[in-house]
Design a protein around this motif. Sequence first.
Motif, mmCIF file in Angstrom:
data_model
loop_
_atom_site.group_PDB
_atom_site.id
_atom_site.type_symbol
_atom_site.label_atom_id
_atom_site.label_comp_id
_atom_site.label_asym_id
_atom_site.label_seq_id
_atom_site.Cartn_x
_atom_site.Cartn_y
_atom_site.Cartn_z
ATOM 1 N N GLN A 222 0.845 -1.183 0.000
ATOM 2 C CA GLN A 222 0.000 0.000 0.000
ATOM 3 C C GLN A 222 0.883 1.236 0.000
ATOM 4 O OE1 GLN A 222 -3.292 0.153 -0.345
ATOM 5 N NE2 GLN A 222 -3.417 -2.078 -0.457
ATOM 6 N N GLY A 223 0.449 2.269 -0.696
ATOM 7 C CA GLY A 223 1.217 3.496 -0.767
ATOM 8 C C GLY A 223 0.641 4.395 -1.831
ATOM 9 N N PRO A 224 1.276 5.525 -2.115
ATOM 10 C CA PRO A 224 0.752 6.470 -3.108
ATOM 11 C C PRO A 224 0.560 5.845 -4.485
ATOM 12 C CG PRO A 224 2.491 7.481 -1.806
ATOM 13 C CD PRO A 224 2.480 6.043 -1.444
ATOM 14 N N ASP A 227 -2.478 3.599 -4.443
ATOM 15 C CA ASP A 227 -3.718 4.366 -4.365
ATOM 16 C C ASP A 227 -4.138 4.869 -5.748
ATOM 17 O OD1 ASP A 227 -3.735 3.972 -1.654
ATOM 18 O OD2 ASP A 227 -2.966 5.964 -1.149
ATOM 19 N N VAL A 228 -3.172 5.374 -6.504
ATOM 20 C CA VAL A 228 -3.492 5.859 -7.853
ATOM 21 C C VAL A 228 -3.837 4.684 -8.762
ATOM 22 C CG1 VAL A 228 -2.650 7.140 -9.846
ATOM 23 C CG2 VAL A 228 -2.057 7.896 -7.545
ATOM 24 N N ARG A 285 0.059 11.085 -13.613
ATOM 25 C CA ARG A 285 -0.421 10.810 -12.253
ATOM 26 C C ARG A 285 0.230 9.541 -11.721
ATOM 27 N NH1 ARG A 285 -6.557 10.044 -12.298
ATOM 28 N NH2 ARG A 285 -6.214 9.636 -10.072
ATOM 29 N N GLU A 288 4.140 10.197 -11.244
ATOM 30 C CA GLU A 288 4.431 10.952 -10.028
ATOM 31 C C GLU A 288 4.191 10.115 -8.775
ATOM 32 O OE1 GLU A 288 3.808 15.611 -11.289
ATOM 33 O OE2 GLU A 288 2.311 14.641 -10.019
ATOM 34 N N ALA A 289 3.160 9.283 -8.818
ATOM 35 C CA ALA A 289 2.892 8.415 -7.671
ATOM 36 C C ALA A 289 4.036 7.435 -7.467
ATOM 37 C CB ALA A 289 1.574 7.673 -7.870
ATOM 38 N N GLY A 292 6.919 9.289 -6.035
ATOM 39 C CA GLY A 292 6.664 9.745 -4.680
ATOM 40 C C GLY A 292 6.746 11.249 -4.534
ATOM 41 N N GLN A 293 6.757 11.954 -5.662
ATOM 42 C CA GLN A 293 6.812 13.412 -5.629
ATOM 43 C C GLN A 293 6.403 13.966 -6.986
ATOM 44 O OE1 GLN A 293 11.072 13.659 -4.841
ATOM 45 N NE2 GLN A 293 11.431 14.331 -6.937
ATOM 46 N N GLU A 294 6.119 15.242 -7.010
ATOM 47 C CA GLU A 294 5.786 15.928 -8.250
ATOM 48 C C GLU A 294 7.021 16.001 -9.137
ATOM 49 O OE1 GLU A 294 5.145 20.329 -8.246
ATOM 50 O OE2 GLU A 294 3.057 19.744 -8.621
#
Length: 296
Positions: A222-224, A227-228, A285, A288-289, A292-294
């Motif tokens: 689980q993580g960014p 999630d995306v 999207r 970047e996920a 872990g950053q923009e």
Amino acid sequence: MEKIKLSDDVALSRIVYGMWRLGDDADTSPTHVRAKIDACLNQGITTFDHADIYGDYGAEGIFGAALRADPALRDQIEIVTKCDIVAPIGRYADRPVKHYDTSRAHIMASVETSLRELATDRIDLLLIHRPDPFMDHHETGAALDDLVASGKVRAVGVSNFRPWDCELLQSGMQTPLATNQIEISLSRLSPFTDGDLAFHQRKGQPVMAWSPLGGGALMSAQGPAQDVLDTVAADHGVDRAAVATAFLLAHPARILPVMGTNTLSRITALSDALKVKLDRETWFRLYEAGLGQEVP
């Protein structure tokens, strides 16, 4: 399913089925392996990725047993295999140290063994598995040229090579290197910016991507990024694996993901990735996920 042309004689299915874990399955019978092959063929997945070292040098033989049971199956598929890793396991259990061997003698012997184990008279694509710091590029290149000229191998390429490794080997060859199989996924994005992908994209060489699901971490953790993945998956009615694969398929470099799973239900869903069409913003999207950053 779309085919990606690597040479005048070889085209691979856009999604490739990988044999890395074939020997880990509880059932390695020809009947069960054939069920996996059929599950792939039913989706248009015709390319099967091997390496001599997979399954402690046993996976090629497991696959070959299924081909011996139905030799006509060979003409429906493309076989990829790799050589040059010598590890003290299986047929090399007596070797004192793990090493790479890109000598002519080793490459020729490896190909003969793979042909026998895979129950075939030809390898569609042979890859040098790892860069060899002791490689004589003239010797290695001439061996690969001779294998193509013999018809035993239809196309040649590399795996895990950096651009300079590719250029060195190519300088000792007449046959164009057809591809490089490297690790690319949302968990390993560096090839998009470190020059690896750009090198091959400039040359018009499709790249094969191993571990496109991050070794399974993208599916279980689980993580960014997850999630995306879940959000995009819900939008398209598929699972995370399909979106993570579609992320690679969307790139203009024509990446061929090498998918590895022993679960039949997952094999039958591999082509779900083709249902996912990512626009540029959705691709970023995901990117970047994964970072872990923009982006800067």
